[in-house]
Design a protein around this motif. Structure first.
Motif, short mmCIF file in Angstrom:
data_model
loop_
_atom_site.label_atom_id
_atom_site.label_comp_id
_atom_site.label_asym_id
_atom_site.label_seq_id
_atom_site.Cartn_x
_atom_site.Cartn_y
_atom_site.Cartn_z
N LYS A 1 0.86 -1.18 0.00
CA LYS A 1 0.00 0.00 0.00
C LYS A 1 0.89 1.23 0.00
CE LYS A 1 -3.81 0.00 2.55
NZ LYS A 1 -5.01 -0.20 1.79
N VAL A 2 0.50 2.23 -0.77
CA VAL A 2 1.19 3.52 -0.77
C VAL A 2 0.16 4.60 -0.47
CG1 VAL A 2 2.38 5.23 -2.20
CG2 VAL A 2 3.03 2.81 -2.37
N ASP A 3 0.37 5.28 0.66
CA ASP A 3 -0.49 6.39 1.07
C ASP A 3 -0.07 7.61 0.24
OD1 ASP A 3 -1.63 8.61 2.31
OD2 ASP A 3 -1.17 7.92 4.34
N THR A 4 -0.93 8.02 -0.68
CA THR A 4 -0.58 9.12 -1.59
C THR A 4 -0.53 10.47 -0.87
OG1 THR A 4 -2.89 9.35 -2.27
CG2 THR A 4 -1.47 7.96 -3.64
N GLU A 5 -1.08 10.56 0.33
CA GLU A 5 -0.95 11.79 1.12
C GLU A 5 0.43 11.85 1.77
OE1 GLU A 5 -3.42 14.42 1.78
OE2 GLU A 5 -3.97 13.50 -0.11
N ALA A 6 0.91 10.72 2.27
CA ALA A 6 2.20 10.66 2.95
C ALA A 6 3.36 10.60 1.96
CB ALA A 6 2.26 9.44 3.88
N VAL A 7 3.11 10.03 0.77
CA VAL A 7 4.16 9.86 -0.24
C VAL A 7 3.64 10.39 -1.58
CG1 VAL A 7 5.87 8.22 -1.14
CG2 VAL A 7 4.69 7.68 0.98
N PRO A 8 3.41 11.72 -1.67
CA PRO A 8 2.81 12.27 -2.88
C PRO A 8 3.68 12.11 -4.12
CG PRO A 8 3.52 14.04 -1.42
CD PRO A 8 3.66 12.76 -0.66
N GLU A 9 4.99 12.00 -3.95
CA GLU A 9 5.87 11.87 -5.12
C GLU A 9 5.60 10.58 -5.90
OE1 GLU A 9 8.57 10.71 -1.55
OE2 GLU A 9 6.90 12.06 -1.92
N LEU A 10 5.18 9.51 -5.22
CA LEU A 10 4.87 8.27 -5.94
C LEU A 10 3.57 8.40 -6.72
CD1 LEU A 10 5.99 5.47 -3.46
CD2 LEU A 10 7.10 6.20 -5.58
N GLY A 11 2.58 9.05 -6.12
CA GLY A 11 1.35 9.30 -6.86
C GLY A 11 1.60 10.14 -8.09
N ALA A 12 2.47 11.15 -7.96
CA ALA A 12 2.81 11.99 -9.11
C ALA A 12 3.61 11.21 -10.15
CB ALA A 12 3.59 13.21 -8.64
N ARG A 13 4.59 10.43 -9.69
CA ARG A 13 5.44 9.67 -10.62
C ARG A 13 4.62 8.73 -11.50
NH1 ARG A 13 9.68 5.29 -8.43
NH2 ARG A 13 10.20 6.99 -7.02
N TYR A 14 3.58 8.12 -10.91
CA TYR A 14 2.77 7.16 -11.65
C TYR A 14 1.45 7.74 -12.13
CZ TYR A 14 6.33 3.85 -10.63
OH TYR A 14 7.54 3.23 -10.60
N ASN A 15 1.31 9.08 -12.05
CA ASN A 15 0.16 9.76 -12.60
C ASN A 15 -1.16 9.20 -12.06
OD1 ASN A 15 -0.86 11.83 -14.18
ND2 ASN A 15 -1.11 10.52 -15.99
N ILE A 16 -1.19 9.00 -10.74
CA ILE A 16 -2.40 8.50 -10.08
C ILE A 16 -3.40 9.65 -10.01
CG2 ILE A 16 -3.36 7.48 -7.98
CD1 ILE A 16 -1.42 5.62 -9.55
N ARG A 17 -4.53 9.47 -10.69
CA ARG A 17 -5.53 10.54 -10.79
C ARG A 17 -6.77 10.26 -9.96
NH1 ARG A 17 -2.33 14.02 -11.56
NH2 ARG A 17 -1.33 14.25 -13.56
N SER A 18 -7.00 9.00 -9.60
CA SER A 18 -8.14 8.67 -8.75
C SER A 18 -7.69 7.56 -7.79
CB SER A 18 -9.33 8.21 -9.58
OG SER A 18 -9.05 7.01 -10.25
N ILE A 19 -8.32 7.55 -6.64
CA ILE A 19 -7.98 6.52 -5.66
C ILE A 19 -9.27 5.88 -5.16
CG2 ILE A 19 -5.73 7.38 -4.92
CD1 ILE A 19 -7.14 8.85 -2.66
N PRO A 20 -9.23 4.61 -4.81
CA PRO A 20 -8.06 3.76 -4.87
C PRO A 20 -7.72 3.37 -6.31
CG PRO A 20 -9.97 2.47 -4.24
CD PRO A 20 -10.42 3.90 -4.31
N THR A 21 -6.44 3.19 -6.55
CA THR A 21 -5.95 2.65 -7.82
C THR A 21 -4.99 1.52 -7.50
OG1 THR A 21 -6.18 4.70 -9.11
CG2 THR A 21 -4.53 3.12 -9.87
N LEU A 22 -5.23 0.37 -8.12
CA LEU A 22 -4.31 -0.76 -8.01
C LEU A 22 -3.40 -0.74 -9.23
CD1 LEU A 22 -6.67 -3.69 -6.95
CD2 LEU A 22 -5.31 -2.18 -5.50
N ALA A 23 -2.12 -0.95 -8.99
CA ALA A 23 -1.15 -1.04 -10.07
C ALA A 23 -0.31 -2.29 -9.84
CB ALA A 23 -0.26 0.19 -10.13
N LEU A 24 -0.09 -3.04 -10.91
CA LEU A 24 0.73 -4.24 -10.85
C LEU A 24 2.03 -4.00 -11.60
CD1 LEU A 24 0.79 -7.24 -9.90
CD2 LEU A 24 0.07 -7.81 -12.22
#
Length: 149
Positions: free
Chosen positions: A97-120
Motif C-alpha cells: 500500500k502507498v499512502d498518496t498523502e504521505a508519499v505524494p511523489e509516488l502518486g505523481a510519478r505514476y500519474n495516479i488521478r483517482s484513488i483507490p488505484t491498483l497497479a501491478l
C-alpha cells in the motif's frame, strides 16, 4: 542442483534487505537472512518512496500496489478486502500500500488521478492498472490475470 533460474530475489518487508529464496521454497514461510522476520505475512506492507523503489527494483515477484489516502471513503471500504486478497496472493506476489498523502511523489510519478488505484508491477515496470474499489475476490482475480500478461 539449483540453478540461477530456481532462485528469486525477494525484498524483506521489514528491513528491505534483498534475500535469495529458491522458488520451490516460497510457500515454506521463508525468513529474512538479515532481520529473521518472515518474508511474507499474508498482509499488505506499507511502503514509503525508498521502500517502494527497493521492492520495485530488487524483487523478482510481481508487486501489487494499492495507491490510497486515509480520507478516501472507497479506499477505507476496500481495505479489508485488500488484506484478504494479500493473504491469498502471497507469497507469489508482494502486496503493498502507498499512502498518496504521505508519499505524494509516488502518486505523481505514476500519474495516479483517482484513488483507490491498483497497479501491478513486474520486472520493475507497470504492467496493469485498475481504478476503483473492488472486493477481495475481484482483486485476486484481476491481479492473477494481470500478472500472466
Amino acid at each position: 542442483m539449483t540453478t540461477t533460474t530456481d532462485t528469486l530475489h525477494i525484498v524483506c518487508p521489514h528491513c528491505h534487505t534483498t534475500n535469495r529464496v529458491r522458488s520451490d521454497q516460497l510457500g515454506s514461510a521463508p525468513d529474512c537472512g538479515s532481520c529473521h522476520q518472515p518474508l511474507f505475512g499474508g498482509r499488505s506492507v506499507a511502503l514509503d518512496a525508498q521502500g517502494f523503489d527497493r521492492h520495485l527494483q530488487r524483487s523478482q515477484i510481481p508487486l501489487l500496489v494499492d495507491f490510497w489516502a486515509p480520507w478516501c471513503g472507497p479506499c477505507r471500504q476496500m481495505a479489508p478486502g485488500y488484506e484478504q486478497a494479500a493473504a491469498q496472493l502471497e507469497p507469489h506476489m508482494r502486496v503493498a500500500k502507498v499512502d498518496t498523502e504521505a508519499v505524494p511523489e509516488l502518486g505523481a510519478r505514476y500519474n495516479i488521478r483517482s484513488i483507490p488505484t491498483l497497479a501491478l508491477f513486474k520486472g520493475g515496470r507497470e504492467v496493469a492498472r485498475q481504478a476503483g474499489a473492488m472486493g477481495a475476490a475481484d482483486i485476486v482475480r484481476w491481479a492473477r490475470q494481470a500478472s500472466l500478461g
